[in-house]
Design an enzyme around this catalytic site. Structure first.
Site, mmCIF file in Angstrom:
data_model
loop_
_atom_site.group_PDB
_atom_site.id
_atom_site.type_symbol
_atom_site.label_atom_id
_atom_site.label_comp_id
_atom_site.label_asym_id
_atom_site.label_seq_id
_atom_site.Cartn_x
_atom_site.Cartn_y
_atom_site.Cartn_z
ATOM 1 N N CYS A 212 0.990 -1.118 0.074
ATOM 2 C CA CYS A 212 -0.102 -0.055 0.002
ATOM 3 C C CYS A 212 1.173 1.192 -0.141
ATOM 4 O O CYS A 212 2.111 1.014 0.272
ATOM 5 C CB CYS A 212 -1.019 -0.021 1.169
ATOM 6 S SG CYS A 212 -0.074 0.208 2.712
ATOM 7 N N HIS B 218 5.616 -6.245 7.554
ATOM 8 C CA HIS B 218 5.544 -7.358 8.291
ATOM 9 C C HIS B 218 6.006 -8.614 6.986
ATOM 10 O O HIS B 218 5.132 -9.198 6.518
ATOM 11 C CB HIS B 218 4.191 -7.756 8.704
ATOM 12 C CG HIS B 218 3.918 -7.174 9.898
ATOM 13 N ND1 HIS B 218 2.785 -6.903 10.450
ATOM 14 C CD2 HIS B 218 4.913 -6.703 10.843
ATOM 15 C CE1 HIS B 218 2.824 -6.229 11.660
ATOM 16 N NE2 HIS B 218 4.008 -6.126 11.894
ATOM 17 N N HIS C 61 3.177 2.072 10.725
ATOM 18 C CA HIS C 61 2.077 1.729 11.894
ATOM 19 C C HIS C 61 1.883 2.844 12.887
ATOM 20 O O HIS C 61 0.981 3.003 13.558
ATOM 21 C CB HIS C 61 2.441 0.588 12.452
ATOM 22 C CG HIS C 61 2.571 -0.940 11.689
ATOM 23 N ND1 HIS C 61 3.966 -1.247 11.026
ATOM 24 C CD2 HIS C 61 1.791 -1.455 11.390
ATOM 25 C CE1 HIS C 61 3.673 -2.172 10.584
ATOM 26 N NE2 HIS C 61 2.359 -2.595 10.590
ATOM 27 N N HIS D 203 -0.748 -4.804 18.617
ATOM 28 C CA HIS D 203 -0.222 -4.488 17.352
ATOM 29 C C HIS D 203 0.248 -3.212 17.426
ATOM 30 O O HIS D 203 -0.044 -2.197 17.987
ATOM 31 C CB HIS D 203 -1.748 -4.559 16.203
ATOM 32 C CG HIS D 203 -1.009 -4.289 14.999
ATOM 33 N ND1 HIS D 203 -0.968 -3.268 14.282
ATOM 34 C CD2 HIS D 203 -0.998 -5.320 13.829
ATOM 35 C CE1 HIS D 203 -0.621 -3.318 12.820
ATOM 36 N NE2 HIS D 203 -0.644 -4.607 12.605
ATOM 37 N N GLU E 60 0.372 -0.670 15.126
ATOM 38 C CA GLU E 60 -0.653 0.773 15.178
ATOM 39 C C GLU E 60 -1.720 0.813 16.153
ATOM 40 O O GLU E 60 -1.972 1.876 16.465
ATOM 41 C CB GLU E 60 -1.484 0.402 13.881
ATOM 42 C CG GLU E 60 -2.329 1.431 13.571
ATOM 43 C CD GLU E 60 -3.397 1.176 12.475
ATOM 44 O OE1 GLU E 60 -4.744 1.516 12.366
ATOM 45 O OE2 GLU E 60 -3.010 0.410 11.305
ATOM 46 N N THR F 178 -6.707 0.440 10.957
ATOM 47 C CA THR F 178 -7.088 0.696 9.638
ATOM 48 C C THR F 178 -7.056 -0.237 8.622
ATOM 49 O O THR F 178 -7.754 -0.422 7.601
ATOM 50 C CB THR F 178 -5.665 1.796 8.956
ATOM 51 O OG1 THR F 178 -4.774 1.309 9.104
ATOM 52 C CG2 THR F 178 -5.927 3.009 9.882
ATOM 53 N N SER G 101 -1.145 -8.795 10.097
ATOM 54 C CA SER G 101 -2.734 -8.780 10.307
ATOM 55 C C SER G 101 -3.656 -8.776 8.914
ATOM 56 O O SER G 101 -4.406 -9.415 8.686
ATOM 57 C CB SER G 101 -3.123 -7.522 11.314
ATOM 58 O OG SER G 101 -2.363 -7.717 12.281
ATOM 59 N N ASN G 102 -3.155 -8.000 8.062
ATOM 60 C CA ASN G 102 -3.790 -7.700 6.812
ATOM 61 C C ASN G 102 -3.797 -9.029 5.860
ATOM 62 O O ASN G 102 -4.718 -9.521 5.327
ATOM 63 C CB ASN G 102 -3.192 -6.445 6.066
ATOM 64 C CG ASN G 102 -3.549 -6.453 4.566
ATOM 65 O OD1 ASN G 102 -2.676 -6.692 3.738
ATOM 66 N ND2 ASN G 102 -4.539 -6.059 4.266
ATOM 67 N N SER H 115 1.709 -5.951 2.691
ATOM 68 C CA SER H 115 3.130 -5.843 3.239
ATOM 69 C C SER H 115 3.831 -6.741 2.291
ATOM 70 O O SER H 115 5.180 -7.146 2.353
ATOM 71 C CB SER H 115 3.216 -6.425 4.304
ATOM 72 O OG SER H 115 2.436 -7.403 4.765
#
Length: 286
Positions: free
Chosen positions: A13, A41, A75, A127, A129, A165, A225-226, A268
């Site tokens: 991103c 990550h 983050h 996390h 963030e 986010t 996580s994403n 990521s």
């Protein structure tokens, strides 16, 4: 011949892209550059940057540093990190994602305006963030990790709900609906959709992509996580979906009856890594 498609919508991103560009620019000038936590990550990308000279440190190591240059990744960080840097004469290269930065400011304004309200963050405990967001409230914010956690809130008090986010939009909307149903008549409830659309829009796109192929390779660091959210989406659409961190984890038996293979990844996941996986398959199955 097996057909392989790399998903155009996968890859870094803009927040991660910017952080890596800043790191590369600083490393090109020489000198030592530290990064607080993994810059992304993804183990393979971290290794590439480590080979360029980037030194990853944790918060304990940061506290020991003096007169150094430290990059803050996308983050974001809590206010305490900036205060420590100032005390220790550490130059901050701030690569906090603009979307995260805006969210931090919103939460801080809300906390300053109404410190007695429940500021609730839908996000993963621990996390990076989320720790940065909770730090805006002097660590008073309540973290809701999953839908069932929302039931522990005090519905007689004001609730202001935000989201990490990169969380699932569907689950966030379930949480909103539950609070709306249970909030006391004399309490205020406001929710703020702070999920990054660059991430959220990948859900429907990756579903479409996964459905098109016989086998899907989802390339992502397992700490992402994403990545977990997007891989689960792939697998729900196409059971022949496999998560790997690099080409070394590819099992050629996965493709024994496949005519088409789709390669995709998290926010990521670097493009070069997906291309490396494609080249590995073509080399052994082409």
């Amino acid at each position: 011949m097996i057909q392989i498609e790399i998903d155009n919508g996968s890859g870094f991103c803009f927040g991660v892209t910017t952080a890596i560009q800043k790191a590369e620019e600083e490393l090109a000038t020489g000198g030592t550059l530290y990064c607080l936590g993994d810059i992304v990550h993804n183990g393979m990308e971290c290794e590439r940057l480590r080979n360029m000279g980037l030194v990853t440190i944790n918060h304990d190591q940061l506290a020991q540093l003096r007169d150094a240059k430290v990059l803050l990744r996308a983050h974001g960080e809590p206010p305490a990190t900036y205060e420590l840097a100032q005390r220790n004469n550490i130059e901050i290269i701030d690569a906090t994602c603009p979307v995260v930065l805006q969210l931090q400011r919103r939460i801080k304004r809300q906390f300053d305006a109404n410190p007695n309200a429940q500021i609730v963050i839908f996000g993963k405990n621990g996390h990076a963030e989320v720790m940065g967001l909770v730090g805006q409230t002097n660590n008073h914010a309540i973290i809701v990790e999953r839908f069932d956690d929302v039931k522990t809130l005090d519905f007689t008090r004001d609730i202001f709900l935000y989201s990490q986010t990169t969380k699932s939009l569907d689950e966030f909307q379930r949480i909103i609906a539950y609070i709306q149903q249970h909030i006391a008549p004399n309490a205020t409830f406001r929710s703020f959709d702070t999920i990054c659309r660059q991430v959220a829009n990948r859900m429907p796109n990756i579903s479409t992509f996964a459905a098109k192929h016989d086998v899907v390779l989802f390339v992502s660091g397992r700490k992402s996580s994403n990545g977990k959210v997007l891989f689960n989406e792939c697998r729900s659409v196409n059971p022949n979906s496999f998560q790997i961190e690099s080409s070394s984890e590819i099992n050629l038996d996965w493709f024994s009856d496949a005519k088409t293979v789709g390669i995709c990844g998290a926010t990521s996941t670097p493009k070069w890594l997906m291309e490396e996986c494609r080249d590995y398959i073509l080399q052994h199955k082409g």
